[in-house]
Design an enzyme around this catalytic site. Structure first.
Site, PDB file in Angstrom:
ATOM      1  N   ILE A  11       3.306  24.626  24.526  1.00 63.90           N
ATOM      2  CA  ILE A  11       3.226  23.373  25.284  1.00 63.90           C
ATOM      3  C   ILE A  11       4.609  22.749  25.447  1.00 63.90           C
ATOM      4  O   ILE A  11       5.469  22.898  24.588  1.00 63.90           O
ATOM      5  CB  ILE A  11       2.241  22.389  24.588  1.00 63.90           C
ATOM      6  CG1 ILE A  11       1.793  21.272  25.522  1.00 63.90           C
ATOM      7  CG2 ILE A  11       2.821  21.847  23.278  1.00 63.90           C
ATOM      8  CD1 ILE A  11       0.567  20.510  25.035  1.00 63.90           C
ATOM      9  N   CYS A  12       4.817  22.081  26.593  1.00 60.01           N
ATOM     10  CA  CYS A  12       6.025  21.282  26.827  1.00 60.01           C
ATOM     11  C   CYS A  12       5.548  19.964  27.451  1.00 60.01           C
ATOM     12  O   CYS A  12       4.450  19.519  27.160  1.00 60.01           O
ATOM     13  CB  CYS A  12       7.038  22.028  27.692  1.00 60.01           C
ATOM     14  SG  CYS A  12       6.463  22.373  29.364  1.00 60.01           S
ATOM     15  N   ARG A  13       6.325  19.358  28.316  1.00 61.64           N
ATOM     16  CA  ARG A  13       5.879  18.089  28.894  1.00 61.64           C
ATOM     17  C   ARG A  13       4.889  18.296  30.044  1.00 61.64           C
ATOM     18  O   ARG A  13       3.858  17.649  30.103  1.00 61.64           O
ATOM     19  CB  ARG A  13       7.067  17.270  29.388  1.00 61.64           C
ATOM     20  CG  ARG A  13       6.588  15.975  30.012  1.00 61.64           C
ATOM     21  CD  ARG A  13       7.667  15.016  30.342  1.00 61.64           C
ATOM     22  NE  ARG A  13       7.054  13.836  30.961  1.00 61.64           N
ATOM     23  CZ  ARG A  13       7.715  12.973  31.673  1.00 61.64           C
ATOM     24  NH1 ARG A  13       8.999  13.113  31.862  1.00 61.64           N
ATOM     25  NH2 ARG A  13       7.087  11.951  32.201  1.00 61.64           N
TER      26      ARG A  13
END
Length: 108
Positions: free
Chosen positions: A59-61
């Site tokens: 996951i990232c933004r």
């Protein structure tokens, strides 16, 4: 398999192995409790911290960085999927977060 798949934030439970690849300041402001944090540019050097037999949810933004990392991990023999929409989708789904700052967790 050279292309990783993407899953919804709803695919993440308390038992899910989550790899957060955002920068330190993003992580400190708010993240998923129990997630492993390795910024995207440190992944190759810190590969030994990942279990190749574990199904990683990256996951990232918003999903761009995590997509690239998941694809790279799969190409290097790891089991990884991208979390579609990233932490923005996590917040929209009203999922719980913690912060390292003592402030209310938020996504930067």
């Amino acid at each position: 398999m050279s292309e990783s798949e993407s899953v919804s934030v709803n695919a993440i439970s308390e038992d899910t192995a989550v790899l957060d690849v955002r920068e330190d300041y993003e992580w400190e402001a708010g993240h998923i409790k129990g997630a492993l944090h390795i910024p995207v540019d440190q992944i190759p050097a810190r590969l030994d911290e990942l279990d190749p037999d574990e199904d990683l949810h990256v996951i990232c933004r918003t999903g761009g960085r995590s997509f690239r990392v998941a694809e790279w991990l799969v190409g290097n023999g790891y089991s990884a999927v991208n979390v579609r929409g990233g932490m923005d989708a996590w917040i929209e789904a009203a999922k719980p977060m913690v912060s390292e700052t003592g402030d209310e967790p938020r996504v930067l």
